[in-house]
Design a protein around this motif. Structure first.
Motif, mmCIF file in Angstrom:
data_model
loop_
_atom_site.group_PDB
_atom_site.id
_atom_site.type_symbol
_atom_site.label_atom_id
_atom_site.label_comp_id
_atom_site.label_asym_id
_atom_site.label_seq_id
_atom_site.Cartn_x
_atom_site.Cartn_y
_atom_site.Cartn_z
ATOM 1 N N VAL A 298 0.844 -1.204 0.000
ATOM 2 C CA VAL A 298 0.000 0.000 0.000
ATOM 3 C C VAL A 298 0.877 1.251 0.000
ATOM 4 O O VAL A 298 0.619 2.209 -0.733
ATOM 5 C CB VAL A 298 -0.967 -0.003 1.206
ATOM 6 N N GLU A 299 1.923 1.226 0.794
ATOM 7 C CA GLU A 299 2.853 2.364 0.851
ATOM 8 C C GLU A 299 3.498 2.597 -0.513
ATOM 9 O O GLU A 299 3.601 3.735 -0.965
ATOM 10 C CB GLU A 299 3.921 2.099 1.915
ATOM 11 N N ASN B 14 0.907 4.076 -2.825
ATOM 12 C CA ASN B 14 0.708 5.492 -2.471
ATOM 13 C C ASN B 14 1.857 6.356 -2.982
ATOM 14 O O ASN B 14 1.628 7.432 -3.548
ATOM 15 C CB ASN B 14 0.580 5.651 -0.949
ATOM 16 N N CYS C 151 1.729 6.748 -6.825
ATOM 17 C CA CYS C 151 0.650 7.651 -7.243
ATOM 18 C C CYS C 151 0.992 9.098 -6.914
ATOM 19 O O CYS C 151 0.712 10.001 -7.717
ATOM 20 C CB CYS C 151 -0.665 7.255 -6.581
ATOM 21 N N ARG C 152 1.596 9.338 -5.751
ATOM 22 C CA ARG C 152 1.977 10.694 -5.361
ATOM 23 C C ARG C 152 3.046 11.235 -6.304
ATOM 24 O O ARG C 152 2.921 12.345 -6.816
ATOM 25 C CB ARG C 152 2.479 10.699 -3.910
ATOM 26 N N PRO D 211 -4.208 9.152 -9.929
ATOM 27 C CA PRO D 211 -5.213 8.787 -8.927
ATOM 28 C C PRO D 211 -4.866 7.449 -8.256
ATOM 29 O O PRO D 211 -4.374 6.533 -8.906
ATOM 30 C CB PRO D 211 -6.511 8.672 -9.719
ATOM 31 N N ASN D 212 -5.130 7.414 -6.984
ATOM 32 C CA ASN D 212 -4.831 6.211 -6.221
ATOM 33 C C ASN D 212 -6.122 5.414 -6.017
ATOM 34 O O ASN D 212 -7.027 5.848 -5.311
ATOM 35 C CB ASN D 212 -4.233 6.587 -4.869
ATOM 36 N N LEU E 44 -6.631 2.944 -4.279
ATOM 37 C CA LEU E 44 -6.787 2.478 -2.897
ATOM 38 C C LEU E 44 -7.593 3.466 -2.057
ATOM 39 O O LEU E 44 -8.161 3.087 -1.031
ATOM 40 C CB LEU E 44 -5.415 2.230 -2.254
ATOM 41 N N ASN E 45 -7.650 4.730 -2.509
ATOM 42 C CA ASN E 45 -8.424 5.725 -1.773
ATOM 43 C C ASN E 45 -9.921 5.459 -1.865
ATOM 44 O O ASN E 45 -10.685 5.940 -1.047
ATOM 45 C CB ASN E 45 -8.126 7.139 -2.292
ATOM 46 N N ASN E 46 -10.331 4.727 -2.882
ATOM 47 C CA ASN E 46 -11.764 4.474 -3.104
ATOM 48 C C ASN E 46 -12.234 3.138 -2.546
ATOM 49 O O ASN E 46 -13.372 2.756 -2.752
ATOM 50 C CB ASN E 46 -12.067 4.520 -4.606
ATOM 51 N N ASN F 194 -13.505 0.787 0.179
ATOM 52 C CA ASN F 194 -14.162 0.789 1.489
ATOM 53 C C ASN F 194 -13.800 -0.497 2.191
ATOM 54 O O ASN F 194 -13.840 -1.564 1.592
ATOM 55 C CB ASN F 194 -15.688 0.865 1.333
#
Length: 195
Positions: free
Chosen positions: A55-56, A59, A62-63, A68-69, A71-73, A75
């Motif tokens: 995940v890191e 992230n 994407c940064r 767009p990431n 993983l932000n979407n 739930n």
């Protein structure tokens, strides 16, 4: 032949042979349960290490790339726990485990077995109960053939969980070298993008 049948020896031989066969099956299943539960534990530990690192890296990618990431979407959803029948034979196995591992009934050296068995009973985890019974050398010959079938089904479920974890992105990513990890992250992002 008639004399042999009337004496009951043929029937006794049949049931003796069936008991031997059942014992053999149960020994094999105890070993399989123990082995699959051990592998599941190992695979889960690796996944738990790998997931936050994966995940890191997603992230960071994407940064850095201003993309767009996905993983932000996501739930967080709790996995629906499988519910299966837990036959009376397995409650009997649980009671035998408790009698050999409960801290009030033993010197406390088998507390881990007691805790694991209690958890397995609550989760109706047949494979785990059978694995613990192997470790404590508990006889399972009182189980029915339906119980044996349930053990086989439980082993298949554990193997399916292992396969699912091993085919996950974080688990796969964990074992790759740095360039391969970067490629897998790109592949993950490509497959996760809505386009």
């Amino acid at each position: 032949v008639r004399e042999y049948q009337q004496s009951g020896s043929l029937e006794d031989d049949f049931w003796s042979l069936m008991d031997q066969h059942k014992s053999k099956i149960l020994r094999r299943l105890k070993i399989e349960c123990s082995s699959t539960e051990e592998e599941l534990s190992y695979v889960n530990k690796i996944f738990e290490l790998a997931a936050p690192l994966f995940v890191e890296e997603v992230n960071d990618y994407c940064r850095i790339n201003n993309s767009p990431n996905p993983l932000n979407n996501i739930n967080e959803t709790k996995n629906k726990e499988d519910t299966y029948e837990f036959g009376a034979g397995f409650y009997s196995v649980f009671r035998k485990i408790v009698s050999k591992s409960h801290p009030d009934k033993t010197d406390g050296s088998r507390i881990d077995s007691y805790i694991d068995a209690t958890s397995a009973k609550k989760q109706k985890n047949i494979s785990k109960l059978v694995s613990i019974s192997k470790d404590l050398n508990i006889d399972l010959n009182n189980l029915s053939y339906q119980d044996i079938s349930d053990i086989e089904t439980s082993i298949k479920r554990v193997q399916a969980k292992i396969k699912t974890i091993k085919s996950s992105y974080p688990y796969t990513w964990f074992f790759l070298n740095k360039p391969q990890k970067a490629e897998l992250v790109k592949d993950f992002l490509k497959k996760s993008s809505p386009n």
